[in-house]
Design an enzyme around this catalytic site. Structure first.
Site, PDB file in Angstrom:
ATOM      1  N   PHE A  46       0.837  -1.207   0.000  1.00 59.12           N
ATOM      2  CA  PHE A  46       0.000   0.000   0.000  1.00 59.12           C
ATOM      3  C   PHE A  46       0.874   1.260   0.000  1.00 59.12           C
ATOM      4  CE2 PHE A  46      -1.896   2.764   3.508  1.00 59.12           C
ATOM      5  CZ  PHE A  46      -2.474   3.674   2.628  1.00 59.12           C
ATOM      6  N   ASP A  91      12.821 -11.611  -1.095  1.00 61.06           N
ATOM      7  CA  ASP A  91      12.476 -11.607   0.329  1.00 61.06           C
ATOM      8  C   ASP A  91      13.627 -10.963   1.100  1.00 61.06           C
ATOM      9  OD1 ASP A  91      12.102 -12.407   3.080  1.00 61.06           O
ATOM     10  OD2 ASP A  91      10.572 -13.777   2.304  1.00 61.06           O
ATOM     11  N   GLY A 135      23.113  -3.506   5.757  1.00 58.78           N
ATOM     12  CA  GLY A 135      24.353  -4.027   5.161  1.00 58.78           C
ATOM     13  C   GLY A 135      24.546  -3.455   3.762  1.00 58.78           C
ATOM     14  N   TYR A 178       5.306  -7.820  15.783  1.00 58.79           N
ATOM     15  CA  TYR A 178       5.369  -6.587  14.988  1.00 58.79           C
ATOM     16  C   TYR A 178       6.034  -5.475  15.794  1.00 58.79           C
ATOM     17  CZ  TYR A 178       3.668  -2.708  12.053  1.00 58.79           C
ATOM     18  OH  TYR A 178       3.576  -1.598  11.251  1.00 58.79           O
TER      19      TYR A 178
HETATM   20  P1  NAD Z   1       1.553  -3.517   3.263  1.00 64.42           P
HETATM   21  O1  NAD Z   1       1.323  -4.836   3.906  1.00 64.42           O
HETATM   22  O2  NAD Z   1       0.609  -3.059   2.225  1.00 64.42           O
HETATM   23  O3  NAD Z   1       3.018  -3.436   2.650  1.00 64.42           O
HETATM   24  C1  NAD Z   1       4.096  -4.196   3.090  1.00 64.42           C
HETATM   25  C2  NAD Z   1       4.852  -4.701   1.881  1.00 64.42           C
HETATM   26  O4  NAD Z   1       6.002  -5.444   2.324  1.00 64.42           O
HETATM   27  C3  NAD Z   1       4.011  -5.656   1.031  1.00 64.42           C
HETATM   28  O5  NAD Z   1       4.143  -5.332  -0.327  1.00 64.42           O
HETATM   29  C4  NAD Z   1       4.615  -7.025   1.321  1.00 64.42           C
HETATM   30  O6  NAD Z   1       4.433  -7.953   0.281  1.00 64.42           O
HETATM   31  C5  NAD Z   1       6.063  -6.665   1.588  1.00 64.42           C
HETATM   32  N1  NAD Z   1       6.772  -7.656   2.401  1.00 64.42           N
HETATM   33  C6  NAD Z   1       6.370  -8.232   3.547  1.00 64.42           C
HETATM   34  N2  NAD Z   1       7.292  -9.085   4.008  1.00 64.42           N
HETATM   35  C7  NAD Z   1       8.327  -9.034   3.123  1.00 64.42           C
HETATM   36  C8  NAD Z   1       9.575  -9.694   3.018  1.00 64.42           C
HETATM   37  N3  NAD Z   1       9.969 -10.594   3.936  1.00 64.42           N
HETATM   38  N4  NAD Z   1      10.382  -9.415   1.970  1.00 64.42           N
HETATM   39  C9  NAD Z   1       9.991  -8.516   1.020  1.00 64.42           C
HETATM   40  N5  NAD Z   1       8.825  -7.870   1.063  1.00 64.42           N
HETATM   41  C10 NAD Z   1       7.997  -8.122   2.086  1.00 64.42           C
HETATM   42  O7  NAD Z   1       1.618  -2.457   4.454  1.00 64.42           O
HETATM   43  P2  NAD Z   1       1.796  -0.886   4.434  1.00 64.42           P
HETATM   44  O8  NAD Z   1       0.671  -0.307   5.181  1.00 64.42           O
HETATM   45  O9  NAD Z   1       2.067  -0.417   3.051  1.00 64.42           O
HETATM   46  O10 NAD Z   1       3.085  -0.703   5.339  1.00 64.42           O
HETATM   47  C11 NAD Z   1       4.363  -0.455   4.775  1.00 64.42           C
HETATM   48  C12 NAD Z   1       5.361  -0.189   5.905  1.00 64.42           C
HETATM   49  O11 NAD Z   1       4.934   0.931   6.673  1.00 64.42           O
HETATM   50  C13 NAD Z   1       5.498  -1.366   6.877  1.00 64.42           C
HETATM   51  O12 NAD Z   1       6.843  -1.492   7.241  1.00 64.42           O
HETATM   52  C14 NAD Z   1       4.680  -0.934   8.063  1.00 64.42           C
HETATM   53  O13 NAD Z   1       5.154  -1.495   9.252  1.00 64.42           O
HETATM   54  C15 NAD Z   1       4.873   0.575   8.044  1.00 64.42           C
HETATM   55  N6  NAD Z   1       3.752   1.237   8.721  1.00 64.42           N
HETATM   56  C16 NAD Z   1       2.531   1.324   8.132  1.00 64.42           C
HETATM   57  C17 NAD Z   1       1.486   1.946   8.816  1.00 64.42           C
HETATM   58  C18 NAD Z   1       0.127   2.092   8.203  1.00 64.42           C
HETATM   59  O14 NAD Z   1      -0.766   2.623   8.867  1.00 64.42           O
HETATM   60  N7  NAD Z   1      -0.128   1.708   6.981  1.00 64.42           N
HETATM   61  C19 NAD Z   1       1.700   2.461  10.110  1.00 64.42           C
HETATM   62  C20 NAD Z   1       2.956   2.315  10.671  1.00 64.42           C
HETATM   63  C21 NAD Z   1       3.984   1.731   9.964  1.00 64.42           C
END
Ligand code: NAD
Ligand code: UDP
Length: 356
Positions: A46, A91, A135, A178
């Site tokens: 997202f 990954d 890294g 988390y």
């Molecule tokens: P999301 O789940 O839509 O996006 C996360 C992305 O990371 C996905 O595309 C997923 O496929 C990818 N991913 C997960 N594990 C992975 C791995 N091991 N290797 C490679 N890719 C991997 O969530 P988001 O809302 O877009 O959040 C993005 C970041 O922002 C996250 O780190 C989240 O913790 C942080 N965040 C989001 C919010 C929010 O409200 N949306 C709030 C605080 C922090």
């Protein structure tokens, strides 16, 4: 000595190279008329997909790394085929080698149902992902930004939350994979900064919503909008008196880019969120009204360790980034309603002029 020569395809004729001489093997990356090569881990998710779009629109070269756990190629379909955009199925638990100027580390599922689905994988993603991206930053001398979260404050007893607050986090609960994973990632960022002089930035993102959230994502704004549009019951967990502060995606992206562009001596952590706080009941009522829904509220058990309140203090972001949110909840929710009207099951959807 042989230098790495970048592909000149589609670059302006006036392109000039800056060879960055340092002791590392793959260190000779290049800058062309201010264009940077930027890696976004989690770039098909997202937030990541909006960030990749912004960086491409700003004229940069973007490498999007994602394992597609919660992300989707649909989210980046509009960028595919752009010669400055590259998607890599990877990954972040595993090391990755490339040449970059900047890294945004976003890879990690963010919705409670997704991050609790495989809790061990979640914490590995946060911790190993941070180590691998740090890294890479160390070897390439890239600047690196960590997408941390308001969850590092846990169930906060200081309200609103300031960056100096250390938080109130349960280390053994169902949200810990988390919350503690993100806390450990912040620790790693600080240690690479102190020990290796890596240029780091840490942002703490508060609840963010917008188009490209999954309709079955489980987070409150998408859940309620989808339920309201289908006239299904709206699921309030607990009494609904718990609060959150909701930020629209465009405001977050602006803040992220501004943070990355600050001077090297400003590393954060800095809160990025909209300080206007609403109870979950207020949110449900707003969404019902906006969508003209006939949905009723139903009350379900509150998940364990669900924070009672959350509101960012954004004084630091205002001062250092000259940033504050511009899109308030009523306006942002209208965009969400319009978006989900198009994509709820059974309908093809159109977003940014793209049929998905
Ligand atoms: P999301 O789940 O839509 O996006 C996360 C992305 O990371 C996905 O595309 C997923 O496929 C990818 N991913 C997960 N594990 C992975 C791995 N091991 N290797 C490679 N890719 C991997 O969530 P988001 O809302 O877009 O959040 C993005 C970041 O922002 C996250 O780190 C989240 O913790 C942080 N965040 C989001 C919010 C929010 O409200 N949306 C709030 C605080 C922090
Ligand atoms: N929530 C709710 N109904 C839902 C989804 C979530 O009442 O269908 C509540 C949830 O218990 C929490 C708040 O909404 O109090 C925000 O939940 P979300 O999962 O969006 O984010 P987080 O808890 O991580 O802030």
């Amino acid at each position: 000595m042989k230098y790495f020569i970048p592909n000149l395809h589609n670059l302006p004729k006036s392109a000039t190279f800056v060879i960055n001489k340092n002791k590392y093997r793959y260190s000779k990356h290049y800058k062309i008329n201010g264009m940077k090569k930027i890696l976004v881990s989690g770039g098909a998710g997202f937030i990541g997909s909006h960030l990749c779009t912004r960086l491409i629109n700003d004229g940069h070269q973007v490498q999007c790394l994602d394992n597609l756990f919660t992300g989707s190629k649909k989210n980046i379909a509009h960028l595919m085929g752009n010669p400055r955009f590259e998607f890599v199925l990877h990954d972040v638990e595993n090391p990755y080698e490339t040449e970059v100027d900047e890294i945004y580390n976003l890879a990690c599922p963010a919705s409670p149902i997704h991050y609790q689905y495989d809790a061990i994988k979640t914490i590995k993603t946060s911790v190993m992902g941070a180590i691998n991206m740090l890294g890479l930053a160390k070897r390439t001398k890239a600047k690196i930004l960590q997408a941390s979260t308001s969850e590092v404050y846990g169930d906060p007893v200081i309200h609103p939350q300031v960056e100096s607050y250390w938080g109130n986090v349960n280390p053994i609960g169902i949200r810990s994979c988390y919350d503690e994973g993100k806390r450990c990632a912040e620790t790693l960022f600080m240690d690479y900064y102190r020990q290796n002089g890596i240029r780091i930035k840490i942002i703490r993102i508060f609840n963010t919503y917008g188009p490209r959230m999954l309709s079955n994502d489980g987070r409150v704004v998408s859940n309620f909008v989808v339920q309201a549009l289908q006239n299904h019951d709206i699921t309030i967990y607990g009494s609904g008196n718990q609060t959150r502060s909701f930020q629209y995606i465009d405001d977050l992206i602006e803040g992220m880019v501004r943070m990355m562009n600050t001077e090297d001596d400003f590393i954060g952590p800095v809160n990025l969120g909209n300080p206007n706080e609403f109870s979950i009941l207020e949110l449900a009522e707003k969404i019902i009204k906006l969508s003209g829904s006939k949905s009723k509220l139903i009350f379900e058990p509150l998940p364990h360790d669900d924070p009672k309140q959350r509101q960012p203090d954004i004084t630091l972001a205002k001062e250092k980034l000259n940033w504050k949110p511009t899109i308030e909840l009523d306006e942002g929710l209208q965009y969400m309603v319009e978006y989900f009207k198009e994509i709820i099951p059974g309908k093809q959807y159109l977003y940014n002029g793209q049929t998905m």
